[in-house]
Structures are given as C-alpha cells and as structure tokens.
Design a protein around this motif. Sequence first.
Motif, short mmCIF file in Angstrom:
data_model
loop_
_atom_site.label_atom_id
_atom_site.label_comp_id
_atom_site.label_asym_id
_atom_site.label_seq_id
_atom_site.Cartn_x
_atom_site.Cartn_y
_atom_site.Cartn_z
N LYS A 69 0.83 -1.21 0.00
CA LYS A 69 0.00 0.00 0.00
C LYS A 69 0.87 1.26 0.00
N ALA A 70 1.97 1.21 0.73
CA ALA A 70 2.88 2.36 0.75
C ALA A 70 3.49 2.58 -0.63
N THR A 71 3.85 1.50 -1.31
CA THR A 71 4.40 1.63 -2.66
C THR A 71 3.35 2.17 -3.61
N ALA A 72 2.11 1.70 -3.47
CA ALA A 72 1.02 2.19 -4.32
C ALA A 72 0.84 3.70 -4.16
N ALA A 73 0.97 4.17 -2.93
CA ALA A 73 0.85 5.61 -2.68
C ALA A 73 1.97 6.37 -3.38
N ARG A 74 3.17 5.78 -3.40
CA ARG A 74 4.29 6.43 -4.09
C ARG A 74 4.06 6.46 -5.60
N LEU A 75 3.38 5.45 -6.12
CA LEU A 75 3.16 5.36 -7.56
C LEU A 75 1.98 6.20 -8.04
N ALA A 76 1.17 6.67 -7.12
CA ALA A 76 -0.05 7.41 -7.50
C ALA A 76 0.22 8.60 -8.42
N PRO A 77 1.29 9.39 -8.20
CA PRO A 77 1.54 10.51 -9.12
C PRO A 77 1.74 10.07 -10.57
N LEU A 78 2.34 8.89 -10.77
CA LEU A 78 2.54 8.40 -12.13
C LEU A 78 1.20 8.07 -12.79
N ALA A 79 0.30 7.47 -12.02
CA ALA A 79 -1.02 7.15 -12.56
C ALA A 79 -1.75 8.42 -12.97
N ARG A 80 -1.61 9.47 -12.17
CA ARG A 80 -2.27 10.74 -12.49
C ARG A 80 -1.67 11.38 -13.75
N GLN A 81 -0.42 11.03 -14.05
CA GLN A 81 0.23 11.58 -15.24
C GLN A 81 0.00 10.72 -16.48
N GLY A 82 -0.81 9.67 -16.35
CA GLY A 82 -1.16 8.87 -17.52
C GLY A 82 -0.43 7.55 -17.64
N TRP A 83 0.47 7.24 -16.71
CA TRP A 83 1.11 5.94 -16.73
C TRP A 83 0.07 4.86 -16.42
N THR A 84 0.32 3.65 -16.89
CA THR A 84 -0.49 2.50 -16.49
C THR A 84 0.08 1.95 -15.19
N VAL A 85 -0.73 1.93 -14.15
CA VAL A 85 -0.28 1.45 -12.84
C VAL A 85 -1.32 0.45 -12.32
N LEU A 86 -0.94 -0.81 -12.29
CA LEU A 86 -1.83 -1.89 -11.86
C LEU A 86 -1.26 -2.54 -10.61
N HIS A 87 -2.13 -2.81 -9.64
CA HIS A 87 -1.67 -3.37 -8.37
C HIS A 87 -2.25 -4.76 -8.14
N ASP A 88 -1.42 -5.62 -7.56
CA ASP A 88 -1.84 -6.95 -7.10
C ASP A 88 -2.56 -7.71 -8.21
N ARG A 89 -1.84 -8.01 -9.27
CA ARG A 89 -2.42 -8.66 -10.44
C ARG A 89 -1.94 -10.11 -10.55
N ALA A 90 -2.85 -10.97 -10.99
CA ALA A 90 -2.54 -12.40 -11.13
C ALA A 90 -1.80 -12.65 -12.43
N LEU A 91 -0.83 -13.56 -12.37
CA LEU A 91 -0.19 -14.01 -13.60
C LEU A 91 -1.15 -14.94 -14.34
N LEU A 92 -0.84 -15.20 -15.60
CA LEU A 92 -1.77 -15.99 -16.42
C LEU A 92 -1.84 -17.44 -15.97
#
Length: 220
Positions: A69-92
């Motif tokens: 969650k702390a890392t997600a908070a750090r990544l939030a500015p990138l998401a606001r700038q249009g980066w793709t930011v996905l959290h806790d995703r399953a592999l295929l």
Amino acid sequence: MTHVLILVAVAVVLWYIPAGRQRHGAGSSAAAQARRLRTPLVRLADLVGIQTARGRQAQQWAAGAAGEKATAARLAPLARQGWTVLHDRALLTGRANVDHLVISLTGVVFVVDSKLWSARYRLRVVGGRLLHGSHDVTERLRGIRHEARCVAEALGCPVIPIVSMQGAPVDGGELVIDGIRIIPADRLLPVLRTLGRRKAAVKQHPGKAAARLFAPYRRK
C-alpha cells in the motif's frame, strides 16, 4: 474460574466476527492471507499475549500488505500523469501475483516488488549473492524474476524488474543483481521516471493489453 468463562465468551464472539472481507487493490491478497491466518483461536491468543506460529505468519503478511500500500501511494503521481499502474495482479498461470505492474507513457514495462525488511541490516551484493547483513537472501529474488519473465512473455516485450526496498538500507543507494534493480523506496519514482523515458521496443503501447490480461489477484 471467572477468567476461564471470560476467555470462552471472547472466543465465541471472535468465532462469529469475521476477520474482514477481501478487497481489491494494492496489498489486497496479502491482507486477505493475513485475515485467513487470524482464525478465532489465533485472535484469542493475540488478545491474551500468546504468540503462535500462525499469528507470526499473519503479522508478516499484514506487514507485506502495508508495504504494498505504501508503494502504491508512491506510484499514485505516475497514474495521475497517464502511466499505467496496476496493483496486485494475477499471472496468467500458477498462483503467483505481481505486486505492481507499471508502464510508462513510452511503453516501458516495469514489474515492481515491494519489500519490507529489517532496518538493522544493510543490503549488499558480494560475489554475485545478495546479503542482508550476513544472511544470503538471493533466493528471495526468485519470485520477481519469475514474475518479470511471465509478464514479458505475455506482453511480448522486455520487462524491467525493480525491488522497492523499505526498511533495510541499500548499499550505494542501488544494487543490481541478475538484472534486478534493488532501490530504496524513496528513490522509486525518480528511477522509474528516468528509465521510463526510454523508447520502448513495442509497436503498440501495452497498457490496455496488460489491464486485460492480468486480472486482480484472488488467492486460490
């Protein structure tokens, strides 16, 4: 006798109070595992100050969830700038998950793994091995290596694996071992921004494909 009756009553109450519902987002699968481990008996033991193996495991999973969650908070500015930011995703395939899948505006793909290790010991690389103090922890990078390889195969493009380290000091401010960058958590954004400026070797931005292929993780 009174104390015994009180403990029995508390145990009954804890049995009927759920530990919480699973949510989606950063740290959700780790938090869900912590809740699964906190059975009524474990919660009762915690309440009276008795440490159990399951209780310690639950604490470790909960700490992992907090780190994500702390890392997600750090990544939030990138998401606001249009980066793709996905959290806790399953592999295929398999039961593994990706803590954070990040894709820059130019299409550079990162797999970011959140780690929260003891600040008592410094991280360093000696003879091609990762040491946390005097402990060889190289094998603990096996997960992110596997995740990066799976994401690269699914998206058909290179993936940069990064460990965002909280707690343990990183020797020299950054370590690279077997292609995996290990950086202090407070340097995550500048490192991503620098590497994300590169021109990615992709014909089409992989953001939509990543969101479609890698669903929110549900522990099996």
